[in-house]
Write a protein that holds these residues in place. Structure first.
Motif, PDB file in Angstrom:
ATOM      1  N   ALA A  51      64.394  69.098  81.391  1.00  0.00           N
ATOM      2  CA  ALA A  51      64.967  69.324  80.066  1.00  0.00           C
ATOM      3  C   ALA A  51      63.854  69.166  79.059  1.00  0.00           C
ATOM      4  O   ALA A  51      63.459  68.068  78.712  1.00  0.00           O
ATOM      5  N   ASN A  86      70.054  73.940  75.818  1.00  0.00           N
ATOM      6  CA  ASN A  86      69.334  72.903  76.555  1.00  0.00           C
ATOM      7  C   ASN A  86      70.281  71.806  77.022  1.00  0.00           C
ATOM      8  O   ASN A  86      71.334  71.574  76.427  1.00  0.00           O
ATOM      9  N   GLN A 134      68.964  67.852  73.654  1.00  0.00           N
ATOM     10  CA  GLN A 134      70.222  68.393  74.146  1.00  0.00           C
ATOM     11  C   GLN A 134      70.986  69.096  73.035  1.00  0.00           C
ATOM     12  O   GLN A 134      71.169  68.562  71.966  1.00  0.00           O
ATOM     13  N   ARG A 157      65.006  79.642  79.125  1.00  0.00           N
ATOM     14  CA  ARG A 157      65.215  78.273  78.690  1.00  0.00           C
ATOM     15  C   ARG A 157      64.524  78.018  77.361  1.00  0.00           C
ATOM     16  O   ARG A 157      63.684  78.803  76.914  1.00  0.00           O
ATOM     17  N   GLY A 158      64.822  76.859  76.774  1.00  0.00           N
ATOM     18  CA  GLY A 158      64.206  76.496  75.515  1.00  0.00           C
ATOM     19  C   GLY A 158      62.714  76.265  75.606  1.00  0.00           C
ATOM     20  O   GLY A 158      62.004  76.338  74.595  1.00  0.00           O
TER      21      GLY A 158
END
Length: 210
Positions: free
Chosen positions: A7, A130, A11, A179-180
């Motif tokens: 990650a 995320n 979030q 993804r981020g």
């Protein structure tokens, strides 16, 4: 290490809330402080070479084989979760998840990847919200969840995800998402990246390589 599903950003969304609530009675003396170090490594390298730990060669996995691999993995986790409850809750080290925590994570990964797969199939090049897996483990109190309920939820999440991948056809395999942290996937590479995560964590818990 917590998980190959890193990650890299704060979030902004999480997978479906767990239906496996905390156990009614957990001895506080058996609960180790949350000292697991977040895993921020980029695990996309597993798409190019064999994982030296779990032994999975994701590059050699045919995407059409992924549904069967998901189902087999889910069955293996159900077997793990049928073991001694105290042992499942016990961490091998304070900074390493217990078997129960890994199982909760795998359940949530199955759910998360189902959401992301649907985004890729329904939208053009979507950005994935995320997910902070370590924050989720603490917030959802993974170590206090009931192994039997986790097993049922994991099996269902695995079935839903496997069925979703089984419905992918033709040009859908080349649809994209990212993804981020900038990592970009096609549905095909996404399927191979996914399967490494639960396989690797089964190795983390059982020590059995593929």
């Amino acid at each position: 290490m917590t998980s190959p599903e890193n990650a890299a950003a704060p979030q902004t969304a999480a997978p479906q809330t767990a239906t496996t609530g905390p156990a009614d009675a957990v001895d506080p003396d058996t609960v180790v402080p949350d000292t697991v170090v977040p895993d921020t490594k980029d695990w996309t390298w597993v798409l190019e070479r064999t994982c030296p730990d779990c032994g999975l060669d994701s590059a050699a996995v045919a995407p059409e084989a992924v549904p069967g691999l998901i189902r087999a993995n889910a069955e293996a986790w159900v077997a793990v979760l049928a073991g001694d409850e105290d042992a499942l809750r016990r961490r091998p080290r304070p900074d390493v998840w217990s078997g129960l925590e890994y199982a909760c994570h795998v359940r949530d990964v199955f759910r998360l990847f189902h959401v992301r797969l649907n985004l890729m199939l329904d939208q053009e090049g979507p950005a994935f919200p995320n997910w902070d897996q370590d924050e989720t483990a603490v917030a959802d109190r993974y170590r206090e969840q009931r192994p039997r309920a986790v097993a049922a939820d994991l099996a269902e999440a695995g079935r839903v995800l496997a069925d979703a991948f089984e419905r992918v056809t033709g040009g859908q395999w080349q649809r994209t998402g990212h993804r981020g942290d900038g990592a970009r996937f096609t549905v095909e590479s996404f399927s191979r990246y996914l399967i490494h995560d639960p396989v690797h964590h089964l190795y983390d818990v059982t020590g059995e390589r593929v």
